[in-house]
Design a protein around this motif. Structure first.
Motif, mmCIF file in Angstrom:
data_model
loop_
_atom_site.group_PDB
_atom_site.id
_atom_site.type_symbol
_atom_site.label_atom_id
_atom_site.label_comp_id
_atom_site.label_asym_id
_atom_site.label_seq_id
_atom_site.Cartn_x
_atom_site.Cartn_y
_atom_site.Cartn_z
ATOM 1 N N ILE A 2 0.839 -1.184 0.000
ATOM 2 C CA ILE A 2 0.000 0.000 0.000
ATOM 3 C C ILE A 2 0.878 1.239 0.000
ATOM 4 O O ILE A 2 1.768 1.395 0.826
ATOM 5 C CB ILE A 2 -0.928 0.005 1.228
ATOM 6 C CG1 ILE A 2 -1.861 -1.211 1.177
ATOM 7 C CG2 ILE A 2 -1.731 1.281 1.311
ATOM 8 C CD1 ILE A 2 -2.735 -1.358 2.391
ATOM 9 N N SER A 107 -9.571 5.480 6.028
ATOM 10 C CA SER A 107 -8.249 4.931 6.319
ATOM 11 C C SER A 107 -7.893 5.004 7.799
ATOM 12 O O SER A 107 -6.851 4.497 8.212
ATOM 13 C CB SER A 107 -7.181 5.661 5.499
ATOM 14 O OG SER A 107 -7.099 7.023 5.890
ATOM 15 N N LEU A 193 -14.056 -4.639 3.773
ATOM 16 C CA LEU A 193 -12.763 -4.960 3.162
ATOM 17 C C LEU A 193 -12.624 -4.261 1.815
ATOM 18 O O LEU A 193 -11.564 -3.704 1.498
ATOM 19 C CB LEU A 193 -12.631 -6.478 2.986
ATOM 20 C CG LEU A 193 -11.390 -6.957 2.226
ATOM 21 C CD1 LEU A 193 -10.107 -6.563 2.950
ATOM 22 C CD2 LEU A 193 -11.442 -8.473 2.006
ATOM 23 N N PHE A 194 -13.687 -4.275 1.017
ATOM 24 C CA PHE A 194 -13.644 -3.577 -0.269
ATOM 25 C C PHE A 194 -13.384 -2.084 -0.053
ATOM 26 O O PHE A 194 -12.509 -1.498 -0.706
ATOM 27 C CB PHE A 194 -14.963 -3.776 -1.024
ATOM 28 C CG PHE A 194 -15.086 -2.907 -2.250
ATOM 29 C CD1 PHE A 194 -14.525 -3.293 -3.450
ATOM 30 C CD2 PHE A 194 -15.764 -1.688 -2.195
ATOM 31 C CE1 PHE A 194 -14.620 -2.483 -4.577
ATOM 32 C CE2 PHE A 194 -15.867 -0.872 -3.304
ATOM 33 C CZ PHE A 194 -15.292 -1.273 -4.499
ATOM 34 N N GLU A 196 -12.075 -0.397 2.439
ATOM 35 C CA GLU A 196 -10.752 -0.048 2.954
ATOM 36 C C GLU A 196 -9.661 -0.335 1.931
ATOM 37 O O GLU A 196 -8.661 0.391 1.851
ATOM 38 C CB GLU A 196 -10.508 -0.796 4.265
ATOM 39 C CG GLU A 196 -11.445 -0.348 5.375
ATOM 40 C CD GLU A 196 -11.115 -0.941 6.730
ATOM 41 O OE1 GLU A 196 -10.097 -1.662 6.850
ATOM 42 O OE2 GLU A 196 -11.877 -0.682 7.688
ATOM 43 N N THR A 197 -9.852 -1.386 1.134
ATOM 44 C CA THR A 197 -8.867 -1.697 0.090
ATOM 45 C C THR A 197 -8.854 -0.624 -0.981
ATOM 46 O O THR A 197 -7.795 -0.118 -1.374
ATOM 47 C CB THR A 197 -9.161 -3.068 -0.539
ATOM 48 O OG1 THR A 197 -9.145 -4.073 0.473
ATOM 49 C CG2 THR A 197 -8.123 -3.411 -1.606
ATOM 50 N N LEU A 201 -5.707 2.233 -1.992
ATOM 51 C CA LEU A 201 -4.967 2.131 -3.253
ATOM 52 C C LEU A 201 -4.403 3.485 -3.663
ATOM 53 O O LEU A 201 -5.037 4.527 -3.478
ATOM 54 C CB LEU A 201 -5.881 1.617 -4.372
ATOM 55 C CG LEU A 201 -6.374 0.172 -4.279
ATOM 56 C CD1 LEU A 201 -7.175 -0.179 -5.534
ATOM 57 C CD2 LEU A 201 -5.217 -0.797 -4.106
ATOM 58 N N HIS A 241 -4.350 -5.959 -7.738
ATOM 59 C CA HIS A 241 -5.237 -6.344 -6.629
ATOM 60 C C HIS A 241 -6.451 -7.139 -7.128
ATOM 61 O O HIS A 241 -7.421 -7.303 -6.389
ATOM 62 C CB HIS A 241 -5.711 -5.092 -5.887
ATOM 63 C CG HIS A 241 -4.613 -4.359 -5.186
ATOM 64 N ND1 HIS A 241 -3.784 -3.478 -5.841
ATOM 65 C CD2 HIS A 241 -4.196 -4.385 -3.894
ATOM 66 C CE1 HIS A 241 -2.914 -2.980 -4.980
ATOM 67 N NE2 HIS A 241 -3.132 -3.515 -3.801
ATOM 68 N N THR A 244 -7.873 -10.032 -4.950
ATOM 69 C CA THR A 244 -8.656 -9.592 -3.792
ATOM 70 C C THR A 244 -10.057 -9.187 -4.214
ATOM 71 O O THR A 244 -11.061 -9.595 -3.604
ATOM 72 C CB THR A 244 -7.969 -8.412 -3.085
ATOM 73 O OG1 THR A 244 -6.682 -8.833 -2.621
ATOM 74 C CG2 THR A 244 -8.798 -7.919 -1.908
ATOM 75 N N TYR A 526 -13.570 -1.419 -9.384
ATOM 76 C CA TYR A 526 -13.671 -0.248 -8.519
ATOM 77 C C TYR A 526 -15.113 0.255 -8.367
ATOM 78 O O TYR A 526 -15.361 1.217 -7.632
ATOM 79 C CB TYR A 526 -12.771 0.892 -8.995
ATOM 80 C CG TYR A 526 -13.220 1.640 -10.232
ATOM 81 C CD1 TYR A 526 -14.263 2.565 -10.188
ATOM 82 C CD2 TYR A 526 -12.574 1.460 -11.460
ATOM 83 C CE1 TYR A 526 -14.657 3.261 -11.318
ATOM 84 C CE2 TYR A 526 -12.961 2.158 -12.589
ATOM 85 C CZ TYR A 526 -14.005 3.054 -12.511
ATOM 86 O OH TYR A 526 -14.400 3.748 -13.629
#
Length: 614
Positions: A2, A107, A193-194, A196-197, A201, A241, A244, A526
């Motif tokens: 990250i 974040s 999870l989506f 925060e991922t 990015l 990614h 994921t 996205y």
């Protein structure tokens, strides 16, 4: 790995210059909900809701049939629903605050923990309420019809009718409670999870580590090389990614398939249609009409745009590029505010007065900052408070339209609030009505104020592109979701296979004038709607076509229209779309209905084709 949240000096300097051009861009205050994460009121309200839910269950669980047979059954059931509604609002207030606080900075681990803990508490408390709608639905239709015909229970008749539609798909109380509580470690966890991922990015564009929102914004940069490098960065980082995102997508698709199977839904999207209170054949008619119109709409427009760029084809990073002859424009925040409010006021002073409160009372968060949730939304919170609008304002004319869109949602939610917590929420099919109508009002005002032919031409083209993005693109998103969820029934899909499905529907919808190059196969990953609200996307097309038809009625017969329109918004979720559209002479079940809305887009393309390109 990250990338660091720290921005290079060049980006910071450029942002300072941009900030000066935009002027003061607001950040909301959530104090009308709670003072902060350490708020004693927040903890006190959740504790009180827990006690009240236990008391509610003690009073009513297993006893609704008995209560329905009592002498004052109608009044007694109305009191029970009022208590249930009050609990729903108390839990909604706490949940809304946690969600909005998290959206300020996804974040921040402290905010993430606060939201997760609040979600756990709300789920635990609401588990004591699940029995209520199940036992209400176990009452005979004749009994509820008789009791709700008049008296105190009549107020809740629309909610009772909606609740009855869920009955064929409900499980027994224990199973419903299990589904409810497992959502915290299931769908909600994967969604987090989506979020925060995607927020973490960073996309490397010319040595700058950009978050998703500014990177997507570069696809509308006047510099083609800048657009190309932004597109390459998107493809490269998303590809890194993809496993994921594919895991998240597969897991959530399977989760929905399990729920649908247990609940007896036949089609992959039937649960969404039920939630939207719209019939499957109405949605199918919309999709078929849009797909049949591809050659007349998107294929035709992008051929025109390619010619304006002097090409046979446009690369995918040029699809939303500003026209080569479009005058550059940065719209300060104050100008955007005045443009939208003036457009609203020209239609209805009351509409403008409600919208102005969002600016005056700190209900909008429009500044761009690290960690902030991308995109835009209007969160209704609860009727006792007010909505909050989030967007990422960058000064483009399109951002003015986004502001108009989200304020439309906010006005709609404000007008519907008196319906109460159980009936204020509007089904998604009508939820986009006020937002798209607000866009249309603002667009017409901006065109009327355009100072040059070039500016007017650019506004018309931008509106066509927005409509294509709202109608054609969103229906293509819906088709992609359908294919993905249908194929997931037979087993897990690889990231490559998901990309193939994506490229197929995109090619069909955009047409041969758009070249979908390497990297574009990752762009599905996205899109937050696929994760947050499966099959939500057709609501945008529904709303756009509906508003085009409504706007046509308004232009043809403006007298009395604003009053009827405000009454439609104020109804919230208390009436079916067919009833709400009757005063306007519109019927979404009429096969010709969708042709009206699509004809408006085609008319704008006709107008562009008649005008000489500057």
């Amino acid at each position: 790995m990250i990338a660091s949240r720290r921005r290079p000096a060049f980006h910071q300097a450029r942002s300072a210059a941009d900030a000066e051009a935009l002027g003061a861009v607001p950040r909301w205050s959530l104090a009308d909900l709670y003072a902060g994460m350490e708020s004693a009121a927040f903890a006190r309200d959740l504790d009180a809701a827990g006690r009240d839910a236990e008391g509610f269950a003690a009073d009513y669980r297993g006893r609704l049939a008995e209560r329905a047979a009592a002498e004052d059954a109608g009044a007694g059931l109305a009191r029970a629903i009022a208590r249930y509604e009050a609990l729903d609002e108390a839990l909604g207030r706490a949940a809304s605050y946690a969600q909005l606080l998290y959206a300020e900075d996804t974040s921040d681990p402290a905010r993430a923990k606060f939201m997760a803990d609040a979600q756990d508490r709300v789920t635990a408390v609401s588990s004591n309420l699940i029995f209520f709608t199940l036992e209400m639905n176990a009452l005979p239709d004749a009994t509820l019809d008789r009791l709700a015909a008049e008296g105190p229970l009549a107020r809740y008749r629309p909610w009772l009718d909606d609740m009855r539609k869920e009955r064929p798909h409900q499980l027994d109380t224990k199973l419903e409670q299990l589904f409810h509580e497992k959502a915290v470690t299931g769908r909600a966890a994967w969604t987090r999870l989506f979020d925060e991922t995607i927020t973490a990015l960073r996309f490397d564009v010319d040595g700058e580590a950009l978050a998703l929102e500014p990177t997507l914004n570069l696809l509308q940069d006047p510099d083609e090389r800048r657009r190309e490098r932004a597109a390459a960065a998107l493809g490269e980082t998303l590809a890194a990614h993809r496993r994921t995102f594919a895991l998240i997508t597969n897991t959530l698709a399977k989760d929905l398939e399990i729920a649908n199977r247990w609940r007896g839904f036949e089609d992959v999207a039937d649960s969404r249609h039920l939630a939207n209170r719209v019939e499957r054949d109405v949605v199918d008619a919309l999709v078929q009409a849009v797909q049949a119109a591809h050659p007349r709409l998107s294929h035709r427009y992008y051929r025109m745009k390619a010619r304006w760029f002097g090409r046979e084809q446009l690369n995918h990073w040029d699809r939303n590029a500003p026209l080569p002859f479009a005058p550059p424009a940065t719209v300060p925040w104050a100008a955007a505010r005045d443009t939208v409010l003036d457009a609203y006021r020209g239609f209805s002073p009351r509409l403008a007065d409600i919208a102005r409160r969002f600016f005056d009372e700190g209900w909008i968060d429009a500044e761009i900052r690290p960690g902030k949730a991308p995109g835009a939304f209007s969160h209704p919170t609860v009727p006792a408070v007010h909505p909050y609008v989030l967007m990422n304002y960058q000064g483009r004319p399109r951002d003015v339209m986004v502001l108009a869109h989200e304020l439309g949602h906010g006005v709609h939610q404000t007008l519907a609030a008196p319906q109460g917590a159980l009936m204020a929420q509007t089904p998604l099919t009508l939820a986009e009505t006020a937002s798209v109508f607000g866009e249309m009002l603002t667009f017409r005002a901006m065109v009327a104020r355009a100072e040059t032919p070039e500016a007017r031409f650019a506004l018309l083209a931008a509106k066509v592109e927005d409509m294509l993005n709202t109608v054609v693109r969103q229906v293509a998103f819906y088709s992609f979701e359908r294919r993905l969820h249908e194929e997931r029934r037979s087993g897990e899909l690889t990231a490559e296979r998901i990309g193939e499905l994506w490229m197929s529907v995109q090619a069909d919808s955009l047409g041969p004038a758009i070249r979908l190059g390497p990297g574009y196969e990752t762009y599905w990953s996205y899109v937050p709607h696929f994760v947050h609200s499966p099959f939500y996307v057709y609501a945008y097309a529904f709303g756009d076509c509906l508003v085009n038809s409504l706007y046509g009625v308004f232009r043809a017969a403006p007298d009395g229209f604003a009053e009827r329109y405000l009454a439609l918004l104020a109804a919230g979720g208390s009436q079916h779309h067919s009833e709400l559209l009757k005063p306007f002479g519109l019927d979404a079940q009429d096969p010709g209905f969708w042709s009206i809305g699509l004809g408006v887009i085609e008319g704008l393309i006709d107008e562009l084709e008649r005008l000489p390109a500057p």
